[in-house]
Write an enzyme that holds these catalytic residues in place. Structure first.
Site, mmCIF file in Angstrom:
data_model
loop_
_atom_site.group_PDB
_atom_site.id
_atom_site.type_symbol
_atom_site.label_atom_id
_atom_site.label_comp_id
_atom_site.label_asym_id
_atom_site.label_seq_id
_atom_site.Cartn_x
_atom_site.Cartn_y
_atom_site.Cartn_z
ATOM 1 N N ASP A 88 0.878 -1.162 0.000
ATOM 2 C CA ASP A 88 0.000 0.000 0.000
ATOM 3 C C ASP A 88 0.931 1.233 0.000
ATOM 4 O OD1 ASP A 88 -2.343 1.605 0.504
ATOM 5 O OD2 ASP A 88 -1.671 1.734 2.580
ATOM 6 N N LEU A 89 0.397 2.377 -0.359
ATOM 7 C CA LEU A 89 1.240 3.588 -0.425
ATOM 8 C C LEU A 89 1.108 4.444 0.838
ATOM 9 C CD1 LEU A 89 3.011 5.573 -2.140
ATOM 10 C CD2 LEU A 89 0.869 6.566 -2.943
ATOM 11 N N ASP A 90 -0.106 5.029 1.006
ATOM 12 C CA ASP A 90 -0.323 5.975 2.097
ATOM 13 C C ASP A 90 -0.256 5.254 3.443
ATOM 14 O OD1 ASP A 90 -0.904 8.236 0.366
ATOM 15 O OD2 ASP A 90 -2.778 7.245 -0.114
ATOM 16 N N THR A 139 1.202 10.314 4.065
ATOM 17 C CA THR A 139 0.446 11.370 3.373
ATOM 18 C C THR A 139 -0.852 11.715 4.116
ATOM 19 O OG1 THR A 139 -0.301 9.545 2.050
ATOM 20 C CG2 THR A 139 1.193 11.084 0.984
ATOM 21 N N LYS A 193 -8.629 6.591 6.570
ATOM 22 C CA LYS A 193 -7.431 5.887 6.108
ATOM 23 C C LYS A 193 -7.786 4.644 5.295
ATOM 24 C CE LYS A 193 -4.176 7.669 9.418
ATOM 25 N NZ LYS A 193 -3.325 7.437 10.585
ATOM 26 N N SER A 196 -2.556 0.476 -4.358
ATOM 27 C CA SER A 196 -3.059 1.640 -3.609
ATOM 28 C C SER A 196 -4.414 2.117 -4.128
ATOM 29 C CB SER A 196 -2.045 2.781 -3.743
ATOM 30 O OG SER A 196 -2.594 4.000 -3.287
ATOM 31 N N ALA A 197 -5.217 2.674 -3.219
ATOM 32 C CA ALA A 197 -6.514 3.248 -3.606
ATOM 33 C C ALA A 197 -6.341 4.632 -4.217
ATOM 34 C CB ALA A 197 -7.402 3.366 -2.368
ATOM 35 N N LYS A 203 -10.837 -1.131 -1.652
ATOM 36 C CA LYS A 203 -10.619 -2.046 -0.532
ATOM 37 C C LYS A 203 -11.792 -1.842 0.449
ATOM 38 C CE LYS A 203 -5.690 -1.033 -1.001
ATOM 39 N NZ LYS A 203 -4.547 -0.321 -0.448
ATOM 40 N N GLU A 224 0.197 -3.428 4.598
ATOM 41 C CA GLU A 224 -0.948 -2.521 4.714
ATOM 42 C C GLU A 224 -1.034 -1.856 6.080
ATOM 43 O OE1 GLU A 224 -3.651 -1.019 3.874
ATOM 44 O OE2 GLU A 224 -3.878 -1.610 1.794
ATOM 45 N N ASP A 225 -1.497 -0.607 6.107
ATOM 46 C CA ASP A 225 -1.697 0.054 7.412
ATOM 47 C C ASP A 225 -3.176 0.198 7.769
ATOM 48 O OD1 ASP A 225 -2.180 2.049 5.402
ATOM 49 O OD2 ASP A 225 -2.031 3.562 6.973
HETATM 50 C C1 BG6 Z 1 -5.747 5.866 0.321
HETATM 51 C C2 BG6 Z 1 -5.709 6.807 1.509
HETATM 52 O O1 BG6 Z 1 -4.493 5.287 0.117
HETATM 53 O O2 BG6 Z 1 -6.104 6.605 -0.871
HETATM 54 C C3 BG6 Z 1 -7.037 7.528 1.663
HETATM 55 O O3 BG6 Z 1 -5.430 6.050 2.699
HETATM 56 C C4 BG6 Z 1 -7.367 8.256 0.365
HETATM 57 O O4 BG6 Z 1 -6.959 8.440 2.744
HETATM 58 C C5 BG6 Z 1 -7.374 7.259 -0.796
HETATM 59 O O5 BG6 Z 1 -8.645 8.867 0.461
HETATM 60 C C6 BG6 Z 1 -7.670 7.917 -2.144
HETATM 61 O O6 BG6 Z 1 -6.627 8.798 -2.452
HETATM 62 P P1 BG6 Z 1 -6.674 9.906 -3.592
HETATM 63 O O7 BG6 Z 1 -5.242 10.395 -3.642
HETATM 64 O O8 BG6 Z 1 -7.071 9.218 -4.850
HETATM 65 O O9 BG6 Z 1 -7.647 10.942 -3.181
HETATM 66 MG MG MG Z 2 -2.753 3.068 3.662
#
Ligand code: BG6
Ligand code: MG
Length: 214
Positions: free
Chosen positions: A11-13, A19, A47, A116-117, A147, A171-172
């Site tokens: 996962d990224l964030d 972030t 999150k 990542s989402a 997810k 994943e967090d």
């Molecule tokens: C997830 C974050 O990785 O991405 C969420 O944990 C965020 O907080 C989601 O809303 C979507 O991100 P973005 O950058 O497409 O708005």
């Molecule tokens: Mg995350």
């Protein structure tokens, strides 16, 4: 259950970079414009959650009911601010151990994907100068289901050509751990064990695994 790891899907964030603070600033600014407060503890609920779902939670907190067009323009507004904040990101914000861990598993022939989402994932990886560490990048623009649906991780497994049972997800967020298990993959939680009870193992950060690989 974690068996042999032939692919790592991260996962990224919250796993590679923190972030969440920038998402928080942008959501808080939006809430303020609409006349209500949005706290750091409210932000915990967002999150791992997609942008649109995050907005719905924010509207629920503010007790607001808006039409679809307003929703779209609010999401765009929030994202414009978020993108403005992350322009300042640089490699110094990569979480401890991430680069060392990825380089060391790569030397052991483990494939690496991002799962990542976030639709901003490519921009963030570019700002951090780490796009080259990934064999595949699956972000919020490439999947239909957020997810805890397993789509993002299954897509990464297909692109890498490694079956789900040989992939391990990092994943967090609880929704991400559930998605990994629904994909038939092992799941390493990054964060506090009490918040990630379904993970196969929980660590504070990837720096802890770097020490084990030496
Ligand atoms: C997830 C974050 O990785 O991405 C969420 O944990 C965020 O907080 C989601 O809303 C979507 O991100 P973005 O950058 O497409 O708005
Ligand atoms: Mg995350």
């Amino acid at each position: 259950m974690i068996r042999k790891m032939r692919a790592a899907i991260l996962d990224l964030d919250g796993v590679i970079v923190d972030t969440a603070k920038y998402h928080y600033l942008a959501w808080k600014r939006l809430a303020k414009e609409f006349g209500f407060d949005f706290t750091e503890s409210d932000n915990e609920r967002l999150k791992g959650v997609s942008r649109l779902r995050s907005l719905e939670i924010l509207l629920e907190i503010g007790g607001l009911d808006v039409d679809e067009i307003t929703k779209q323009s609010m999401a765009t507004r929030k994202n414009d601010w978020y993108v403005e904040y992350i322009q300042r990101l640089d490699a110094s914000e990569i979480l401890p151990g991430v680069v060392e861990y990825l380089k060391s598993i790569r030397r052991r022939n483990v494939k690496i994907a991002l799962g990542s989402a976030s639709k901003n994932a490519p921009l963030i990886l570019e700002r951090l100068h780490i796009s080259c560490l990934f064999d595949s990048i699956i972000d919020g623009t490439k999947v239909r289901q957020a997810k805890p649906d397993p789509e993002v991780f299954l897509r990464a497994s297909t692109e890498l050509g490694i079956p789900p049972e040989d992939c391990v997800v990092f994943e967090d967020a609880e929704a991400g751990i559930e998605a990994a298990h629904r994909a038939g993959m092992g799941a390493v939680g990054i964060g506090r064990p009490c918040a990630l009870q379904d993970a196969d193992m929980v660590i504070e950060g990837l720096y802890q695994l770097v020490a084990l690989l030496k």
